[in-house]
Scaffold this motif. Structure first.
Motif, short mmCIF file in Angstrom:
data_model
loop_
_atom_site.label_atom_id
_atom_site.label_comp_id
_atom_site.label_asym_id
_atom_site.label_seq_id
_atom_site.Cartn_x
_atom_site.Cartn_y
_atom_site.Cartn_z
N ASN A 217 16.89 -10.84 17.48
CA ASN A 217 16.74 -11.73 17.93
C ASN A 217 17.58 -13.00 18.16
OD1 ASN A 217 13.13 -12.70 19.03
ND2 ASN A 217 13.95 -10.67 18.32
N ASP A 221 20.16 -14.13 20.21
CA ASP A 221 19.54 -16.05 20.55
C ASP A 221 21.43 -16.90 20.72
OD1 ASP A 221 17.34 -15.96 21.53
OD2 ASP A 221 16.48 -16.82 19.89
N GLU A 262 12.09 -6.14 24.02
CA GLU A 262 13.64 -6.91 23.08
C GLU A 262 15.23 -6.14 24.00
OE1 GLU A 262 15.71 -9.95 20.94
OE2 GLU A 262 13.30 -9.76 21.01
#
Length: 413
Positions: A217, A221, A262
């Protein structure tokens, strides 16, 4: 001619080019992210096209992950935080504990491992049920971090130490949910890496999967330069977990499903439609093997979340019509976590705005605020949509957006 002449202000286009190069983005990639042509972007960067309207500036802000609009405009009168939100009041206390390295001996006895686990379970439950979830976990984290570190230091024997490391890794995971979108990205990376190290030391498949999911993650990002790293983390962790799945408990299966999604999320951000939906479908197949009422306590992975995940994939692929179709099919009320439900409403808002339905987008953001005000307050996509609609040509839409902007702290009352 004087050699100490004062340089002129840096133009908008120059700022875009500097930030683009700093993020390691090519011009075609950035042009695609803002929905304009490469030739148009070149004209902006070279000054042939002057500062565009606010809606385009906000697209640049989203793509370049700038902290506030003044980084793009050069106007100090526009210090609007976007993708790194305002610092939470409890951030200094959490940061102080994370940054501390107590090396000296202490006479304080570590709490029993079972007690620490029970506190962690209550903290996750509070996070999912509280509208002010950052406030709640921010209050709990300092003592949890200190005690989890102490449990590791005082562990006796290999098995006890591995269990303590798994608990510490989970505390770091909880910390990452608090630190996301806070104005200290270095702190987030520090915790993500420590969590991964603790998970590896634990040799616990679930702990390793959770730490890897959060690390992926963080890479995703971080923007386009970090997408390959996100893929590497998910790919390697799935290779480790997949042989274990036939005999695994639901928590391990769920974290494998979360990692599959993901990988799809990262592919969607790249614009790779086929790969994105392929991974989403693999995640859905894993979800179907879980109990109907199962809900992963950290990632929210479950049968109930797959509709929300489909909206996210469509939105990241910039497919407005498909986003709206998936939003209509998903049932937000089946998501028991308030912050995750709010996040889904924000994704729906992104989809409706992509489809040209700005009024519905604002309605979804109102629902996000009802579910969890602290989620929307720190979400850059929500802040961008609200700020953009404060410039709407529709007086009623401007009013609604302005009221929401005051609620989430973008505009003063």
């Amino acid at each position: 001619m004087s050699s100490d002449a004062t340089p002129g202000p840096v133009a908008f286009g120059q700022r875009v080019q500097i930030l683009r190069n700093r993020r390691g983005m090519s011009r075609p990639v950035l042009a695609g992210l803002v929905g304009m042509s490469v030739s148009w972007l070149k004209q902006v960067e070279t000054g042939k096209i002057q500062t565009p309207k606010l809606s385009i500036i906000l697209r640049f802000a989203e793509a370049l992950r700038v902290r506030d609009l003044s980084e793009l405009t050069g106007q100090e009168s526009m210090p609007v935080d976007l993708f790194i939100g305002p610092g939470h009041a409890r951030l200094p206390a959490v940061a102080a504990v994370i940054n501390a390295f107590p090396l000296s001996a202490t006479s304080r006895q570590a709490p029993p491992a079972a007690h620490l686990r029970a506190r962690l379970a209550r903290a996750w439950s509070a996070r999912h049920s509280s509208p002010d979830h950052r406030e709640v976990i921010g209050a709990l984290l300092p003592d949890l971090i200190r005690d989890a570190q102490l449990v590791v230091r005082q562990a006796e024997g290999a098995a006890e130490r591995r269990a303590a490391q798994a608990a510490l890794a989970e505390v770091y995971s909880l910390s990452q949910f608090f630190l996301a979108y806070q104005p200290d990205s270095a702190l987030l990376w520090r915790v993500a890496e420590r969590g991964m190290v603790a998970a590896q030391e634990s040799e616990d498949p679930h702990a390793i999967g959770v730490a890897a999911w959060l690390l992926a993650n963080a890479h995703r990002d971080g923007g386009p330069p970090h997408l390959d790293a996100a893929d590497a983390v998910t790919r390697e962790t799935l290779s480790y977990l997949e042989p274990l799945l036939p005999d695994a408990i639901d928590d391990v299966r769920a974290i494998a499903g979360a990692l599959q999604f993901e990988a799809g999320y990262t592919a969607a951000r790249r614009g790779d439609t086929g790969v994105a939906w392929w991974h989403w479908d693999k995640a859905r197949k894993i979800a179907r093997k879980l109990r109907g009422d199962y809900y992963h306590p950290i990632t929210s992975f479950s049968q109930a979340i797959m509709g929300a995940h489909a909206v996210t994939v469509a939105v990241e692929l910039r497919a407005g019509g498909e986003s709206v179709r998936q939003a209509a099919a998903a049932d937000a009320m089946t998501i028991p976590s308030r912050p995750r439900r709010a996040r889904h409403r924000i994704e729906e808002a992104r989809g409706y705005q992509l489809d040209g339905q700005a009024d519905t987008a604002l309605a979804m953001l109102d629902r996000a605020h009802e579910a969890a005000p602290e989620t929307i307050r720190y979400n850059g996509y929500a802040r961008r949509i609200v700020l953009e609609e404060t410039e709407s040509k529709s007086p009623e839409r401007r009013r609604r957006a302005s009221e929401l902007a005051v609620k989430i702290g973008i505009l003063a009352a």
